[in-house]
Design a protein around this motif. Structure first.
Motif, short mmCIF file in Angstrom:
data_model
loop_
_atom_site.label_atom_id
_atom_site.label_comp_id
_atom_site.label_asym_id
_atom_site.label_seq_id
_atom_site.Cartn_x
_atom_site.Cartn_y
_atom_site.Cartn_z
N MET A 195 0.84 -1.17 0.00
CA MET A 195 0.00 0.00 0.00
C MET A 195 0.89 1.24 0.00
SD MET A 195 -2.77 1.26 2.82
CE MET A 195 -4.00 0.11 2.27
N ALA A 196 0.55 2.15 -0.85
CA ALA A 196 1.33 3.38 -0.97
C ALA A 196 1.17 4.23 0.28
CB ALA A 196 0.88 4.16 -2.19
N LEU A 197 2.19 5.00 0.55
CA LEU A 197 2.17 5.88 1.71
C LEU A 197 1.00 6.86 1.64
CD1 LEU A 197 3.61 6.59 4.30
CD2 LEU A 197 5.08 8.13 3.01
N ALA A 198 0.68 7.35 0.45
CA ALA A 198 -0.44 8.28 0.29
C ALA A 198 -1.75 7.61 0.68
CB ALA A 198 -0.49 8.80 -1.14
N ASP A 199 -1.91 6.35 0.32
CA ASP A 199 -3.13 5.62 0.68
C ASP A 199 -3.25 5.45 2.19
OD1 ASP A 199 -3.86 5.34 -1.98
OD2 ASP A 199 -2.88 3.38 -2.17
N ARG A 200 -2.14 5.13 2.82
CA ARG A 200 -2.15 5.00 4.28
C ARG A 200 -2.47 6.34 4.94
NH1 ARG A 200 0.30 0.40 6.86
NH2 ARG A 200 0.97 -1.07 5.29
N GLU A 201 -1.93 7.40 4.39
CA GLU A 201 -2.20 8.74 4.94
C GLU A 201 -3.69 9.07 4.81
OE1 GLU A 201 -1.56 12.21 6.89
OE2 GLU A 201 -0.09 10.61 6.60
N LEU A 202 -4.29 8.74 3.68
CA LEU A 202 -5.73 8.98 3.50
C LEU A 202 -6.55 8.18 4.50
CD1 LEU A 202 -6.10 9.06 -0.39
CD2 LEU A 202 -6.44 10.95 1.21
N MET A 203 -6.16 6.94 4.75
CA MET A 203 -6.88 6.13 5.71
C MET A 203 -6.75 6.69 7.11
SD MET A 203 -6.97 2.20 4.50
CE MET A 203 -5.31 1.71 4.63
N LEU A 204 -5.57 7.16 7.46
CA LEU A 204 -5.39 7.77 8.78
C LEU A 204 -6.21 9.05 8.91
CD1 LEU A 204 -1.58 7.25 9.37
CD2 LEU A 204 -3.47 6.20 10.63
N GLN A 205 -6.30 9.81 7.85
CA GLN A 205 -7.11 11.03 7.87
C GLN A 205 -8.59 10.69 8.08
OE1 GLN A 205 -6.25 13.23 4.31
NE2 GLN A 205 -4.17 13.71 4.95
N VAL A 232 -16.17 2.43 11.03
CA VAL A 232 -15.05 3.01 10.28
C VAL A 232 -13.76 2.33 10.67
CG1 VAL A 232 -13.64 5.09 9.98
CG2 VAL A 232 -16.13 5.24 9.85
N ALA A 233 -13.54 2.15 11.97
CA ALA A 233 -12.31 1.51 12.44
C ALA A 233 -12.19 0.08 11.91
CB ALA A 233 -12.29 1.51 13.98
N GLU A 234 -13.30 -0.66 11.93
CA GLU A 234 -13.26 -2.03 11.43
C GLU A 234 -13.00 -2.05 9.92
OE1 GLU A 234 -16.12 -5.96 11.20
OE2 GLU A 234 -16.51 -4.45 12.74
N GLY A 235 -13.62 -1.16 9.20
CA GLY A 235 -13.41 -1.10 7.75
C GLY A 235 -11.97 -0.76 7.40
N LEU A 236 -11.40 0.19 8.12
CA LEU A 236 -10.00 0.56 7.87
C LEU A 236 -9.06 -0.59 8.23
CD1 LEU A 236 -9.98 4.26 9.06
CD2 LEU A 236 -9.91 3.41 6.72
N ALA A 237 -9.36 -1.28 9.30
CA ALA A 237 -8.52 -2.43 9.68
C ALA A 237 -8.54 -3.50 8.60
CB ALA A 237 -8.99 -3.00 11.01
N ARG A 238 -9.72 -3.76 8.05
CA ARG A 238 -9.82 -4.75 6.98
C ARG A 238 -9.02 -4.33 5.75
NH1 ARG A 238 -16.24 -6.05 7.37
NH2 ARG A 238 -16.11 -7.42 9.18
N LEU A 239 -9.10 -3.04 5.41
CA LEU A 239 -8.32 -2.55 4.27
C LEU A 239 -6.82 -2.72 4.51
CD1 LEU A 239 -10.21 0.72 3.33
CD2 LEU A 239 -10.06 -1.38 1.97
N LEU A 240 -6.37 -2.42 5.71
CA LEU A 240 -4.95 -2.58 6.03
C LEU A 240 -4.52 -4.04 5.95
CD1 LEU A 240 -4.50 -0.10 8.99
CD2 LEU A 240 -3.44 0.04 6.73
N ILE A 241 -5.35 -4.92 6.45
CA ILE A 241 -5.02 -6.35 6.40
C ILE A 241 -4.91 -6.83 4.96
CG2 ILE A 241 -5.94 -8.66 6.89
CD1 ILE A 241 -7.08 -7.41 9.52
N ARG A 242 -5.88 -6.44 4.13
CA ARG A 242 -5.82 -6.84 2.71
C ARG A 242 -4.59 -6.27 2.01
NH1 ARG A 242 -11.25 -4.82 1.05
NH2 ARG A 242 -12.35 -5.58 2.85
N ALA A 243 -4.28 -5.01 2.31
CA ALA A 243 -3.12 -4.39 1.68
C ALA A 243 -1.83 -5.09 2.09
CB ALA A 243 -3.06 -2.91 2.05
N GLU A 244 -1.72 -5.47 3.35
CA GLU A 244 -0.52 -6.17 3.82
C GLU A 244 -0.42 -7.55 3.18
OE1 GLU A 244 -0.48 -6.16 8.08
OE2 GLU A 244 -0.26 -4.00 8.18
N LYS A 245 -1.55 -8.23 3.02
CA LYS A 245 -1.52 -9.55 2.37
C LYS A 245 -1.06 -9.42 0.92
CE LYS A 245 -4.93 -12.01 5.13
NZ LYS A 245 -6.26 -12.62 5.14
#
Length: 63
Positions: free
Chosen positions: A1-11, A46-59
């Motif tokens: 996952m690109a740094l910009a994508d992670r930044e958007l998720m954190l925002q 929102v927290a659960e959705g973001l966690a799922r996105l992070l897990i998929r991106a890491e996989k």
């Protein structure tokens, strides 16, 4: 996952948390527990959705 994508998720997470905190503050003043319950539910969704996105991106990064 690109740094910009992670930044958007954190925002997005921060925005959700800020909304929750605003409702908490208002609920203390007004006693509106229904609005607070709804805001907490939304924050957790929102927290659960973001966690799922992070897990998929890491996989994907590890494949």
């Amino acid at each position: 996952m690109a740094l910009a994508d992670r930044e958007l998720m954190l925002q997005e997470f921060r925005k959700a948390y800020d909304r929750l905190e605003a409702v908490r503050k208002a609920a203390k003043e007004t006693g509106d527990t229904r609005a607070l319950s709804h805001a907490e539910h939304n924050f957790h969704a929102v927290a659960e959705g973001l966690a799922r996105l992070l897990i998929r991106a890491e996989k994907r990064a590890n494949d």
